[in-house]
Design a protein around this motif. Structure first.
Motif, PDB file in Angstrom:
ATOM      1  N   PHE A  45       0.916  -1.192  -0.014  1.00 22.39           N
ATOM      2  CA  PHE A  45      -0.115  -0.066   0.168  1.00 22.39           C
ATOM      3  C   PHE A  45       0.791   1.229   0.030  1.00 22.39           C
ATOM      4  O   PHE A  45       0.872   1.978  -0.763  1.00 22.39           O
ATOM      5  CB  PHE A  45      -1.150  -0.041   1.078  1.00 22.39           C
ATOM      6  CG  PHE A  45      -1.739   1.369   1.102  1.00 22.39           C
ATOM      7  CD1 PHE A  45      -3.428   1.683   0.466  1.00 22.39           C
ATOM      8  CD2 PHE A  45      -1.437   2.655   2.275  1.00 22.39           C
ATOM      9  CE1 PHE A  45      -4.016   3.033   0.709  1.00 22.39           C
ATOM     10  CE2 PHE A  45      -2.342   3.045   2.847  1.00 22.39           C
ATOM     11  CZ  PHE A  45      -3.003   3.664   2.279  1.00 22.39           C
ATOM     12  N   CYS A  46       2.073   1.157   0.977  1.00 27.76           N
ATOM     13  CA  CYS A  46       2.997   2.116   0.699  1.00 27.76           C
ATOM     14  C   CYS A  46       3.692   2.578  -0.383  1.00 27.76           C
ATOM     15  O   CYS A  46       3.609   3.324  -0.701  1.00 27.76           O
ATOM     16  CB  CYS A  46       3.975   2.107   1.964  1.00 27.76           C
ATOM     17  SG  CYS A  46       3.393   2.705   3.448  1.00 27.76           S
ATOM     18  N   ASN A  47       4.014   1.867  -1.169  1.00 31.52           N
ATOM     19  CA  ASN A  47       4.638   1.589  -2.190  1.00 31.52           C
ATOM     20  C   ASN A  47       3.704   2.406  -3.264  1.00 31.52           C
ATOM     21  O   ASN A  47       4.636   2.655  -4.667  1.00 31.52           O
ATOM     22  CB  ASN A  47       5.390  -0.158  -2.716  1.00 31.52           C
ATOM     23  CG  ASN A  47       6.375  -0.282  -1.700  1.00 31.52           C
ATOM     24  OD1 ASN A  47       7.193   0.690  -1.132  1.00 31.52           O
ATOM     25  ND2 ASN A  47       6.884  -1.236  -2.188  1.00 31.52           N
ATOM     26  N   ALA A  48       2.614   1.911  -3.547  1.00 34.22           N
ATOM     27  CA  ALA A  48       1.439   2.496  -4.781  1.00 34.22           C
ATOM     28  C   ALA A  48       1.508   3.530  -4.489  1.00 34.22           C
ATOM     29  O   ALA A  48       1.032   4.394  -5.052  1.00 34.22           O
ATOM     30  CB  ALA A  48      -0.341   1.365  -4.158  1.00 34.22           C
ATOM     31  N   LEU A  49       1.633   4.276  -2.890  1.00 37.24           N
ATOM     32  CA  LEU A  49       1.405   6.339  -2.178  1.00 37.24           C
ATOM     33  C   LEU A  49       3.080   6.566  -3.112  1.00 37.24           C
ATOM     34  O   LEU A  49       2.868   7.260  -2.893  1.00 37.24           O
ATOM     35  CB  LEU A  49       0.848   5.605  -0.918  1.00 37.24           C
ATOM     36  CG  LEU A  49      -0.157   5.710  -0.718  1.00 37.24           C
ATOM     37  CD1 LEU A  49      -0.923   6.038   0.531  1.00 37.24           C
ATOM     38  CD2 LEU A  49      -1.295   5.905  -2.603  1.00 37.24           C
ATOM     39  N   HIS A  50       3.828   5.528  -3.546  1.00 33.14           N
ATOM     40  CA  HIS A  50       5.135   6.099  -3.539  1.00 33.14           C
ATOM     41  C   HIS A  50       5.529   6.929  -2.346  1.00 33.14           C
ATOM     42  O   HIS A  50       6.292   8.265  -2.460  1.00 33.14           O
ATOM     43  CB  HIS A  50       5.402   6.888  -4.686  1.00 33.14           C
ATOM     44  CG  HIS A  50       5.077   6.740  -6.004  1.00 33.14           C
ATOM     45  ND1 HIS A  50       5.138   5.787  -6.745  1.00 33.14           N
ATOM     46  CD2 HIS A  50       3.281   6.838  -6.728  1.00 33.14           C
ATOM     47  CE1 HIS A  50       4.752   5.443  -8.064  1.00 33.14           C
ATOM     48  NE2 HIS A  50       3.499   5.630  -7.607  1.00 33.14           N
ATOM     49  N   ILE A  51       5.229   5.817  -1.296  1.00 35.30           N
ATOM     50  CA  ILE A  51       5.563   6.663   0.104  1.00 35.30           C
ATOM     51  C   ILE A  51       7.333   5.970   0.682  1.00 35.30           C
ATOM     52  O   ILE A  51       7.534   5.026   0.092  1.00 35.30           O
ATOM     53  CB  ILE A  51       4.956   6.157   1.310  1.00 35.30           C
ATOM     54  CG1 ILE A  51       3.952   6.602   1.146  1.00 35.30           C
ATOM     55  CG2 ILE A  51       5.062   6.401   2.305  1.00 35.30           C
ATOM     56  CD1 ILE A  51       3.426   7.892   0.798  1.00 35.30           C
ATOM     57  N   GLN A  61       2.047  12.162   8.231  1.00 36.40           N
ATOM     58  CA  GLN A  61       3.398  11.676   6.795  1.00 36.40           C
ATOM     59  C   GLN A  61       2.683  10.376   6.233  1.00 36.40           C
ATOM     60  O   GLN A  61       3.270   9.619   5.722  1.00 36.40           O
ATOM     61  CB  GLN A  61       4.518  12.285   6.465  1.00 36.40           C
ATOM     62  CG  GLN A  61       4.549  13.709   6.804  1.00 36.40           C
ATOM     63  CD  GLN A  61       6.414  13.800   7.034  1.00 36.40           C
ATOM     64  OE1 GLN A  61       7.506  13.853   7.146  1.00 36.40           O
ATOM     65  NE2 GLN A  61       6.587  15.265   6.520  1.00 36.40           N
ATOM     66  N   PRO A  63       1.077   6.668   6.166  1.00 35.19           N
ATOM     67  CA  PRO A  63       0.074   6.582   5.315  1.00 35.19           C
ATOM     68  C   PRO A  63      -1.007   5.671   5.655  1.00 35.19           C
ATOM     69  O   PRO A  63      -0.876   4.778   6.584  1.00 35.19           O
ATOM     70  CB  PRO A  63       1.090   5.974   4.091  1.00 35.19           C
ATOM     71  CG  PRO A  63       2.428   6.375   3.971  1.00 35.19           C
ATOM     72  CD  PRO A  63       2.175   6.118   5.546  1.00 35.19           C
ATOM     73  N   ARG A 270      -8.893  13.607   8.217  1.00 35.24           N
ATOM     74  CA  ARG A 270      -8.725  13.785   7.137  1.00 35.24           C
ATOM     75  C   ARG A 270      -9.320  14.014   6.239  1.00 35.24           C
ATOM     76  O   ARG A 270     -10.534  14.577   6.917  1.00 35.24           O
ATOM     77  CB  ARG A 270      -8.125  12.558   6.466  1.00 35.24           C
ATOM     78  CG  ARG A 270      -8.776  11.464   5.938  1.00 35.24           C
ATOM     79  CD  ARG A 270      -8.338  10.439   5.923  1.00 35.24           C
ATOM     80  NE  ARG A 270      -9.800   9.232   5.164  1.00 35.24           N
ATOM     81  CZ  ARG A 270     -10.406   8.424   5.814  1.00 35.24           C
ATOM     82  NH1 ARG A 270      -9.933   8.686   7.421  1.00 35.24           N
ATOM     83  NH2 ARG A 270     -11.409   7.634   4.894  1.00 35.24           N
ATOM     84  N   ASP A 274      -9.226  14.358   0.045  1.00 35.62           N
ATOM     85  CA  ASP A 274      -7.934  14.296  -0.810  1.00 35.62           C
ATOM     86  C   ASP A 274      -7.764  13.394   0.801  1.00 35.62           C
ATOM     87  O   ASP A 274      -7.080  13.618   1.825  1.00 35.62           O
ATOM     88  CB  ASP A 274      -7.319  15.830  -0.374  1.00 35.62           C
ATOM     89  CG  ASP A 274      -6.095  15.211  -0.824  1.00 35.62           C
ATOM     90  OD1 ASP A 274      -5.567  14.578  -0.634  1.00 35.62           O
ATOM     91  OD2 ASP A 274      -5.298  16.561  -0.265  1.00 35.62           O
ATOM     92  N   LEU A 276      -5.156  12.025   1.586  1.00 34.98           N
ATOM     93  CA  LEU A 276      -4.410  11.735   2.005  1.00 34.98           C
ATOM     94  C   LEU A 276      -3.882  12.956   2.777  1.00 34.98           C
ATOM     95  O   LEU A 276      -2.575  13.782   3.661  1.00 34.98           O
ATOM     96  CB  LEU A 276      -2.585  11.845   0.656  1.00 34.98           C
ATOM     97  CG  LEU A 276      -3.201  10.342  -0.364  1.00 34.98           C
ATOM     98  CD1 LEU A 276      -1.855  10.228  -0.881  1.00 34.98           C
ATOM     99  CD2 LEU A 276      -2.658   8.978   0.995  1.00 34.98           C
TER     100      LEU A 276
END
Length: 338
Positions: A45-51, A61, A63, A270, A274, A276
């Protein structure tokens, strides 16, 4: 990766009531790094958000994993054989969430410590659980919590009630006559049924609703529910418990629908459009939005969850649940609408 000392302390839930805001942030960031490395779903999930985990240096910050992932994936940090699998009540039209719990002792320590923080020693209470919909199924975290608190209460009249409201009325009348401090923990529709059939003047009984209509009644706001209960039982306030299958911790309201978290749990909000963007309340500002929850007791699942609830967040970090987000699945344990 070995757990550092901060994370080890959380796994044992040591001295959580002494955690400061600075402690919370440091431990939350440590757990984020741990879960990013050892939770495959959260990692993806974090990778998909490019975190980039190295760039995450503040809570806002981190996710937050959508709660719906608990319906479709196994959310587990490290590999383990679960000691229990908690399952949401849901409805016949929904897929239930599953929470794979590595260590039941962690859950017990969380709810025991929180209950004592808000209500004191269970031995001081007669605890009565009116949770018919939960008793009728297995794998309920709420039933386990109630069962353990009833056991610790050790009062002869503590226990569960299914549908026998006449017997419940007799029991509470007896306890009131004894001036016994009593906690009536109930699912919303059952408390409303009881209030309609057996209105009475309660002086020594605290009513705590856990949410949940489960299609049994028309949807109501929490304020509507509390007004009915206050009128029927001649009490000034109704208490509430805010928890969910996906969490190992609970927040409590001692009246007026305003919840507070134990020190190892935090609610953020949140932007609804949006996900994020996390909003911050300050001394001058009350903010509303969708609910993000940090539960440090969730170290072996996911501590950072984006829920389908909407809330108002106050400057002192207390919060008020406003209802469900549009188009979200109806959760069996939270059907109060706007």
């Amino acid at each position: 990766m070995k757990l550092n000392s901060s994370v080890k302390n959380i796994t044992a839930l040591n001295n959580l009531t002494a955690i400061t805001k600075e402690d919370f942030t440091r431990v939350a960031l440590n757990i984020f790094q741990f879960q990013h490395r050892h939770n495959p779903v959260y990692h993806q999930f974090c990778n998909a958000l490019h975190i980039n985990p190295a760039s995450v240096t503040a809570i806002n910050q981190i996710p937050f994993l959508p709660v719906a992932f608990f319906k479709t994936h196994t959310i587990a940090t490290t590999t383990f054989e679960p000691a229990a699998v908690f399952e949401s009540s849901g409805t016949t039209q929904t897929i239930n969430s599953k929470h794979f719990v590595k260590d039941i002792a962690l859950y017990e320590e969380s709810f025991n410590t929180a209950f004592r923080l808000f209500y004191g020693d269970p031995k001081d209470w007669c605890i009565i659980a009116l949770l018919p919909s939960y008793l009728e199924r297995s794998n309920s975290s709420l039933i386990m919590m109630a069962d353990k608190l009833i056991e610790q209460s050790a009062h002869a009249q503590s226990g569960f009630y299914l549908h026998d409201l006449e017997k419940l009325h007799y029991t509470i009348t007896s306890l009131e006559n004894q001036q016994q401090k009593t906690l009536l923990l109930g699912v919303t529709f059952a408390l409303l049924d009881f209030a309609e059939q057996y209105p009475m003047h309660l002086q020594y009984t605290t009513i705590m609703e856990t949410g949940g209509m489960k299609g049994r009644r028309r949807e109501m706001t929490r304020q509507e529910v509390h007004d009915i209960l206050c009128t029927s039982f001649k009490v000034n306030v109704v208490h509430s418990e805010y928890g969910m299958t996906e969490l190992l911790s609970q927040a409590y309201s001692t009246g007026h629908g305003i919840f507070s978290c134990p020190p190892w749990m935090k609610v953020l909000v949140r932007e609804e459009d949006d996900p994020l963007t996390v909003l911050s309340a300050n001394k001058e500002n009350i903010v509303s939005g969708a609910v993000n929850i940090i539960d440090l007791a969730n170290i072996y699942s996911c501590s950072f969850i984006a829920t389908d609830d909407a809330a108002k967040l106050y400057p002192d970090e207390s919060f008020e649940i406003l209802g469900r987000l549009d188009n979200s699945d109806i959760r069996g344990c939270s059907l109060l609408s706007l």
